[in-house]
Motif scaffolding. Sequence first.
Motif, PDB file in Angstrom:
ATOM      1  N   ASP A   1       6.877   5.717   7.415  1.00 62.31           N
ATOM      2  CA  ASP A   1       8.122   6.659   7.490  1.00 62.31           C
ATOM      3  C   ASP A   1       8.255   7.506   5.406  1.00 62.31           C
ATOM      4  O   ASP A   1       8.012   6.196   4.882  1.00 62.31           O
ATOM      5  N   GLY A   2       8.462   8.397   5.740  1.00 65.87           N
ATOM      6  CA  GLY A   2       8.725   8.862   3.925  1.00 65.87           C
ATOM      7  C   GLY A   2       7.584   9.532   3.624  1.00 65.87           C
ATOM      8  O   GLY A   2       7.505   9.948   2.786  1.00 65.87           O
ATOM      9  N   PHE A   3       6.369   9.702   3.615  1.00 67.68           N
ATOM     10  CA  PHE A   3       5.080   9.400   3.303  1.00 67.68           C
ATOM     11  C   PHE A   3       4.127  10.821   4.128  1.00 67.68           C
ATOM     12  O   PHE A   3       4.374  11.019   5.638  1.00 67.68           O
ATOM     13  N   SER A   4       3.731  11.226   3.497  1.00 70.98           N
ATOM     14  CA  SER A   4       2.922  12.409   3.882  1.00 70.98           C
ATOM     15  C   SER A   4       0.653  12.527   3.206  1.00 70.98           C
ATOM     16  O   SER A   4       1.074  12.270   1.902  1.00 70.98           O
ATOM     17  N   ALA A   5      -0.016  13.389   4.527  1.00 76.83           N
ATOM     18  CA  ALA A   5      -1.399  13.323   2.758  1.00 76.83           C
ATOM     19  C   ALA A   5      -1.524  14.059   3.788  1.00 76.83           C
ATOM     20  O   ALA A   5      -2.148  14.760   5.341  1.00 76.83           O
ATOM     21  N   ARG A   6      -2.628  15.057   3.389  1.00 72.76           N
ATOM     22  CA  ARG A   6      -3.730  15.940   3.595  1.00 72.76           C
ATOM     23  C   ARG A   6      -5.034  16.228   2.734  1.00 72.76           C
ATOM     24  O   ARG A   6      -4.947  16.033   1.558  1.00 72.76           O
ATOM     25  N   TRP A   7      -5.766  16.187   3.607  1.00 62.40           N
ATOM     26  CA  TRP A   7      -7.159  16.316   3.116  1.00 62.40           C
ATOM     27  C   TRP A   7      -7.513  18.219   2.449  1.00 62.40           C
ATOM     28  O   TRP A   7      -7.547  18.879   2.979  1.00 62.40           O
ATOM     29  N   MET A   8      -8.295  18.008   1.129  1.00 59.94           N
ATOM     30  CA  MET A   8      -8.408  19.431   0.149  1.00 59.94           C
ATOM     31  C   MET A   8      -9.738  19.145   0.305  1.00 59.94           C
ATOM     32  O   MET A   8     -10.284  18.775  -0.155  1.00 59.94           O
TER      33      MET A   8
ATOM     34  N   ALA B   1     -13.536   8.116   3.406  1.00 62.65           N
ATOM     35  CA  ALA B   1     -12.534   6.880   2.823  1.00 62.65           C
ATOM     36  C   ALA B   1     -11.254   7.530   2.777  1.00 62.65           C
ATOM     37  O   ALA B   1     -10.390   6.676   2.946  1.00 62.65           O
ATOM     38  N   LEU B   2     -11.376   8.114   1.783  1.00 60.80           N
ATOM     39  CA  LEU B   2     -10.065   8.984   1.689  1.00 60.80           C
ATOM     40  C   LEU B   2      -9.918   9.764   3.095  1.00 60.80           C
ATOM     41  O   LEU B   2      -8.054   9.414   3.348  1.00 60.80           O
ATOM     42  N   GLN B   3      -9.866  10.474   3.856  1.00 63.74           N
ATOM     43  CA  GLN B   3      -9.569  11.176   5.478  1.00 63.74           C
ATOM     44  C   GLN B   3      -8.999   9.356   5.773  1.00 63.74           C
ATOM     45  O   GLN B   3      -8.094   9.766   7.078  1.00 63.74           O
ATOM     46  N   CYS B   4      -9.842   8.648   5.648  1.00 64.52           N
ATOM     47  CA  CYS B   4      -9.516   7.381   6.602  1.00 64.52           C
ATOM     48  C   CYS B   4      -8.319   6.865   5.684  1.00 64.52           C
ATOM     49  O   CYS B   4      -7.400   6.489   6.670  1.00 64.52           O
ATOM     50  N   MET B   5      -7.587   7.361   4.434  1.00 70.78           N
ATOM     51  CA  MET B   5      -6.647   6.966   4.407  1.00 70.78           C
ATOM     52  C   MET B   5      -5.206   7.661   4.412  1.00 70.78           C
ATOM     53  O   MET B   5      -3.970   6.573   4.712  1.00 70.78           O
ATOM     54  N   ALA B   6      -5.464   8.132   5.025  1.00 73.13           N
ATOM     55  CA  ALA B   6      -4.538   9.260   5.332  1.00 73.13           C
ATOM     56  C   ALA B   6      -3.906   8.977   6.458  1.00 73.13           C
ATOM     57  O   ALA B   6      -3.196   9.423   6.548  1.00 73.13           O
TER      58      ALA B   6
END
Length: 370
Positions: free
Chosen positions: A116-123, A104-109
């Motif tokens: 614009d101005g937002f980013s996300a990465r899986w850890m 679910a979190l990786q879908c949210m990425a």
Amino acid sequence: MAGPIAIVGAGISGASLAYRLASRGHDVLLFDDDRPGRATGWNPGGINPLHGPGFPGFMAPIYAEAYRLHADQQEEVQAISGLGFGWKLVDRLFLASSDEEGTALQCMAGHYQALDGFSARWMDAAELARWDGRLDPRWIGGLMTHGNARVDAERYRQALIAGAVRKGARIVNRKVDAVETRGDRIVSVRSGADDMAISALCVAVGAWAGEAIAGWSPGVTVPVRALIGDLLLIRAPGDGPRADIGRGLTAIYQHDGDLYWVGGTERTSGPLGEAYEPAREELIAGAASLMPGWRSWQVVAQSSAARPMTPDRLPVLGRTPAYANGWVINGGGGKGILMSAWLANRLVGMIESDNDPPEVARFSPSRLIE
């Protein structure tokens, strides 16, 4: 319009509305009874457009527009009010304890990458351990995000009010006791011993929507109730987390220097204020569940605030069924700070055009709740 536009309630929605109306040159009368327990008084101040009721879905573009309205106005509000409220962009780590939560979190990425101005990465778990070894090893991974904004919520509310005053709004530090109507129009309000002629009335009373104002009979409207949220304010000199960290309602938020918020709860009963031991124990346990290796913090304060919530968790915005010049702006709930600018912006347009646009119909005070 003959006479001022009166706003009853100076929480974040009422303050935002006063600021936007005054910015457009309207005569504004803002009634503020300065009651304790309002939502901004004890709030981490998140302005987060990528989660909440109706997201992903029809609320996604509305949340994005709301975020941009705050971003576009924050420098002006600080400059004209002379009050800083700590606008900043923050990193937030969403933790997962199962493969299902991780998916679910990786879908949210994808939503973070698309705005614009937002980013996300899986850890993964190994990277989480390297990032901060005090995290619970049960976390299988987490999504590190960037782009959400944070303000000191109460200072932001005060700055909006101060800015509205600089633009000509007037503040009355009393409640409205009664309204007078002629036909389907509200013509005056009474506060204390004073009767004041008005051109329109906007009711922004938040979680206290059930309290009676003599003569105010707006018709059948969506109910708003108080959803109480508890928070701890903690101090951790020198070694706090480098990002906000959370899973569900349980979260640790950066606040100011070595101060952090620990949240949160949702309850519909119990006291407002500092002394509610069940909430304190729940919040302490929640912080320990996120970062069991972080033990250096101490509780500085505890309190709670009442957030106005509707049965479908969507806000209330629009003309009341009974009055041609009576409006309601309420029900922001957990998205109250984010939505305040959008709701105020839309209501100003509705008042100026004397029109109820179809795009706000789903927020109507008289909508049906399934």
